[in-house]
Design a protein around this motif. Structure first.
Motif, PDB file in Angstrom:
ATOM      1  N   PHE A  90       0.815  -1.166  -0.102  1.00 43.34           N
ATOM      2  CA  PHE A  90      -0.004  -0.108  -0.103  1.00 43.34           C
ATOM      3  C   PHE A  90       0.750   1.206   0.016  1.00 43.34           C
ATOM      4  CE2 PHE A  90      -3.144  -2.724   2.274  1.00 43.34           C
ATOM      5  CZ  PHE A  90      -4.223  -2.620   0.999  1.00 43.34           C
ATOM      6  N   ASN A  91       0.458   2.174  -0.853  1.00 44.04           N
ATOM      7  CA  ASN A  91       1.069   3.465  -0.652  1.00 44.04           C
ATOM      8  C   ASN A  91       0.219   4.421  -0.261  1.00 44.04           C
ATOM      9  OD1 ASN A  91       3.226   2.226  -2.120  1.00 44.04           O
ATOM     10  ND2 ASN A  91       2.794   2.772  -4.081  1.00 44.04           N
ATOM     11  N   ASN A  92      -0.956   4.165   0.396  1.00 41.74           N
ATOM     12  CA  ASN A  92      -1.930   5.015   0.757  1.00 41.74           C
ATOM     13  C   ASN A  92      -1.640   5.434   2.068  1.00 41.74           C
ATOM     14  OD1 ASN A  92      -3.273   4.770  -1.839  1.00 41.74           O
ATOM     15  ND2 ASN A  92      -4.456   3.403  -1.130  1.00 41.74           N
ATOM     16  N   LYS A  93      -2.078   6.631   2.381  1.00 42.96           N
ATOM     17  CA  LYS A  93      -1.923   7.186   3.890  1.00 42.96           C
ATOM     18  C   LYS A  93      -2.930   6.381   4.842  1.00 42.96           C
ATOM     19  CE  LYS A  93      -3.845  11.103   5.631  1.00 42.96           C
ATOM     20  NZ  LYS A  93      -4.130  12.233   5.423  1.00 42.96           N
ATOM     21  N   LEU A  94      -2.601   6.201   5.803  1.00 41.05           N
ATOM     22  CA  LEU A  94      -3.649   5.470   6.726  1.00 41.05           C
ATOM     23  C   LEU A  94      -4.545   6.602   7.217  1.00 41.05           C
ATOM     24  CD1 LEU A  94      -5.006   3.071   8.643  1.00 41.05           C
ATOM     25  CD2 LEU A  94      -3.001   3.587  10.140  1.00 41.05           C
ATOM     26  N   VAL A  95      -5.694   6.480   7.421  1.00 40.44           N
ATOM     27  CA  VAL A  95      -6.610   7.389   8.279  1.00 40.44           C
ATOM     28  C   VAL A  95      -7.387   6.738   9.425  1.00 40.44           C
ATOM     29  CG1 VAL A  95      -8.785   8.762   7.851  1.00 40.44           C
ATOM     30  CG2 VAL A  95      -7.036   8.665   6.136  1.00 40.44           C
ATOM     31  N   LEU A 149      -9.738   1.449   0.736  1.00 38.41           N
ATOM     32  CA  LEU A 149      -9.883   0.274   1.734  1.00 38.41           C
ATOM     33  C   LEU A 149     -10.486   0.714   3.118  1.00 38.41           C
ATOM     34  CD1 LEU A 149      -9.451  -2.882   2.520  1.00 38.41           C
ATOM     35  CD2 LEU A 149      -7.073  -2.176   3.235  1.00 38.41           C
ATOM     36  N   ILE A 150     -11.593   0.071   3.490  1.00 35.35           N
ATOM     37  CA  ILE A 150     -12.151   0.238   4.636  1.00 35.35           C
ATOM     38  C   ILE A 150     -12.114  -0.910   5.545  1.00 35.35           C
ATOM     39  CG2 ILE A 150     -13.890   1.033   6.228  1.00 35.35           C
ATOM     40  CD1 ILE A 150     -15.052   2.680   3.803  1.00 35.35           C
ATOM     41  N   ILE A 151     -11.124  -1.024   6.876  1.00 36.34           N
ATOM     42  CA  ILE A 151     -11.316  -2.122   7.709  1.00 36.34           C
ATOM     43  C   ILE A 151     -12.211  -1.432   8.904  1.00 36.34           C
ATOM     44  CG2 ILE A 151      -9.905  -3.394   9.207  1.00 36.34           C
ATOM     45  CD1 ILE A 151      -7.453  -2.711   7.141  1.00 36.34           C
ATOM     46  N   SER A 152     -13.358  -2.421   9.015  1.00 39.73           N
ATOM     47  CA  SER A 152     -14.039  -2.314  10.146  1.00 39.73           C
ATOM     48  C   SER A 152     -14.610  -3.366  10.910  1.00 39.73           C
ATOM     49  CB  SER A 152     -15.281  -1.371   9.270  1.00 39.73           C
ATOM     50  OG  SER A 152     -16.195  -1.120  10.314  1.00 39.73           O
ATOM     51  N   SER A 153     -15.904  -3.344  11.369  1.00 37.47           N
ATOM     52  CA  SER A 153     -16.527  -4.593  12.295  1.00 37.47           C
ATOM     53  C   SER A 153     -17.915  -4.682  11.475  1.00 37.47           C
ATOM     54  CB  SER A 153     -16.269  -4.042  13.704  1.00 37.47           C
ATOM     55  OG  SER A 153     -15.022  -4.203  14.135  1.00 37.47           O
ATOM     56  N   GLY A 154     -18.397  -5.910  12.024  1.00 40.69           N
ATOM     57  CA  GLY A 154     -19.486  -6.305  11.596  1.00 40.69           C
ATOM     58  C   GLY A 154     -20.606  -5.130  11.748  1.00 40.69           C
ATOM     59  N   GLY A 155     -20.882  -4.602  12.790  1.00 38.69           N
ATOM     60  CA  GLY A 155     -21.781  -3.391  12.914  1.00 38.69           C
ATOM     61  C   GLY A 155     -21.812  -2.241  12.027  1.00 38.69           C
ATOM     62  N   PRO A 156     -20.790  -1.916  11.982  1.00 43.21           N
ATOM     63  CA  PRO A 156     -20.728  -0.517  11.102  1.00 43.21           C
ATOM     64  C   PRO A 156     -20.944  -1.177   9.530  1.00 43.21           C
ATOM     65  CG  PRO A 156     -18.870  -0.443  12.749  1.00 43.21           C
ATOM     66  CD  PRO A 156     -19.612  -1.817  12.986  1.00 43.21           C
ATOM     67  N   ILE A 157     -20.304  -2.164   9.304  1.00 44.50           N
ATOM     68  CA  ILE A 157     -20.387  -2.745   7.918  1.00 44.50           C
ATOM     69  C   ILE A 157     -22.077  -2.832   7.844  1.00 44.50           C
ATOM     70  CG2 ILE A 157     -20.161  -4.726   6.392  1.00 44.50           C
ATOM     71  CD1 ILE A 157     -17.468  -5.167   7.836  1.00 44.50           C
ATOM     72  N   ALA A 158     -22.665  -3.531   8.616  1.00 43.13           N
ATOM     73  CA  ALA A 158     -24.124  -3.636   8.453  1.00 43.13           C
ATOM     74  C   ALA A 158     -24.814  -2.303   8.388  1.00 43.13           C
ATOM     75  CB  ALA A 158     -24.630  -4.313   9.462  1.00 43.13           C
ATOM     76  N   MET A 159     -24.381  -1.339   9.059  1.00 43.55           N
ATOM     77  CA  MET A 159     -25.009   0.106   9.062  1.00 43.55           C
ATOM     78  C   MET A 159     -24.737   0.883   7.409  1.00 43.55           C
ATOM     79  SD  MET A 159     -26.843   0.686  11.681  1.00 43.55           S
ATOM     80  CE  MET A 159     -26.965  -0.884  11.588  1.00 43.55           C
ATOM     81  N   MET A 160     -23.607   0.498   7.116  1.00 44.11           N
ATOM     82  CA  MET A 160     -23.178   1.098   5.712  1.00 44.11           C
ATOM     83  C   MET A 160     -24.039   0.318   4.601  1.00 44.11           C
ATOM     84  SD  MET A 160     -18.930   1.814   6.089  1.00 44.11           S
ATOM     85  CE  MET A 160     -18.388   0.546   7.328  1.00 44.11           C
ATOM     86  N   VAL A 161     -23.986  -1.006   4.888  1.00 47.28           N
ATOM     87  CA  VAL A 161     -24.839  -1.710   3.724  1.00 47.28           C
ATOM     88  C   VAL A 161     -26.256  -1.327   3.848  1.00 47.28           C
ATOM     89  CG1 VAL A 161     -25.566  -4.079   3.081  1.00 47.28           C
ATOM     90  CG2 VAL A 161     -23.320  -3.696   3.550  1.00 47.28           C
ATOM     91  N   LYS A 162     -26.757  -1.063   4.982  1.00 49.76           N
ATOM     92  CA  LYS A 162     -28.018  -0.383   5.377  1.00 49.76           C
ATOM     93  C   LYS A 162     -28.278   0.783   4.380  1.00 49.76           C
ATOM     94  CE  LYS A 162     -30.982   1.875   8.775  1.00 49.76           C
ATOM     95  NZ  LYS A 162     -30.959   2.825   9.586  1.00 49.76           N
ATOM     96  N   LYS A 163     -27.391   1.760   4.441  1.00 51.93           N
ATOM     97  CA  LYS A 163     -27.761   2.950   3.664  1.00 51.93           C
ATOM     98  C   LYS A 163     -27.490   2.668   2.265  1.00 51.93           C
ATOM     99  CE  LYS A 163     -25.356   7.389   2.945  1.00 51.93           C
ATOM    100  NZ  LYS A 163     -26.590   8.006   2.810  1.00 51.93           N
ATOM    101  N   ILE A 164     -26.668   1.830   1.652  1.00 49.63           N
ATOM    102  CA  ILE A 164     -26.276   1.615   0.245  1.00 49.63           C
ATOM    103  C   ILE A 164     -27.631   1.020  -0.326  1.00 49.63           C
ATOM    104  CG2 ILE A 164     -25.188   0.302  -1.188  1.00 49.63           C
ATOM    105  CD1 ILE A 164     -22.805   0.508   0.656  1.00 49.63           C
ATOM    106  N   LEU A 165     -28.297   0.022   0.438  1.00 53.20           N
ATOM    107  CA  LEU A 165     -29.588  -0.816  -0.151  1.00 53.20           C
ATOM    108  C   LEU A 165     -30.851  -0.204   0.454  1.00 53.20           C
ATOM    109  CD1 LEU A 165     -28.190  -4.333   0.191  1.00 53.20           C
ATOM    110  CD2 LEU A 165     -28.185  -3.081  -1.821  1.00 53.20           C
TER     111      LEU A 165
END
Length: 180
Positions: free
Chosen positions: A21-26, A116-132
């Protein structure tokens, strides 16, 4: 981008061993998990006569299936504001921080680039909730289906985020990791 939890840091370290990776970590705490132990404790304290709680406690809190049933009930109670106001975060605040973090990443990524987003199940579900455009109940069900190390792949076209795949495990679909 990742939250500041230990598991998320370890996941990034493992990925970096395989991919350059050459990207800056946020670091963005918006990608951190909700406090499920806090939800469980509050639910069990408020609903001690719940049969599922009683059964789980009788197993010494060791029955995984019962634990998931209680967590689902706790999350629904959390969503319905039935767990009181002493929690570290409301359902609404959790939902907002997760979806706002996703929107922020999308706004910062140049067209044609990858984030690249590294997260956990709950936040991923909330993101997918928004998307769908899912309702809260479906998002809670989704949370409990997300597998550790599962990969969710999305596209952002500058206006909409589109789900390409969800909860995949292609990194485990190699002969060394297949079930035998």
């Amino acid at each position: 981008h990742r939250g500041n939890l230990k598991r998320q840091a370890e996941t990034l370290e493992a990925i970096e061993k395989k991919v350059n990776f050459n990207n800056k970590l946020v670091i963005n705490e918006g990608f951190n998990e909700y406090r499920f132990s806090e939800l469980y404790a509050e639910y069990a304290a408020r609903f001690p006569d719940d049969e599922t709680v009683k059964k789980l406690v009788a197993t010494g809190n060791q029955d995984r299936g019962l634990f998931y049933l209680v967590i689902e009930k706790a999350m629904l109670a959390w969503r319905n504001e039935a767990l009181g106001s002493d929690l570290s975060e409301s359902w609404s605040a959790f939902n907002d921080r997760c979806t706002n973090s996703l929107v922020k990443v999308c706004s910062e990524v140049d067209k044609g680039k990858t984030a690249l987003i590294i997260s956990s199940g709950g936040p991923i579900a909330m993101m997918v909730k928004k998307i769908l455009a899912l309702d809260d109940k479906k998002a809670i069900e989704l949370t409990l289906q997300i597998r550790n190390t599962g990969i969710t792949h999305c596209y952002y076209d500058g206006e909409k985020i589109k789900l390409a795949s969800f909860n995949g495990l292609p990194h485990l679909d190699v002969s060394a990791h297949r079930y035998k």
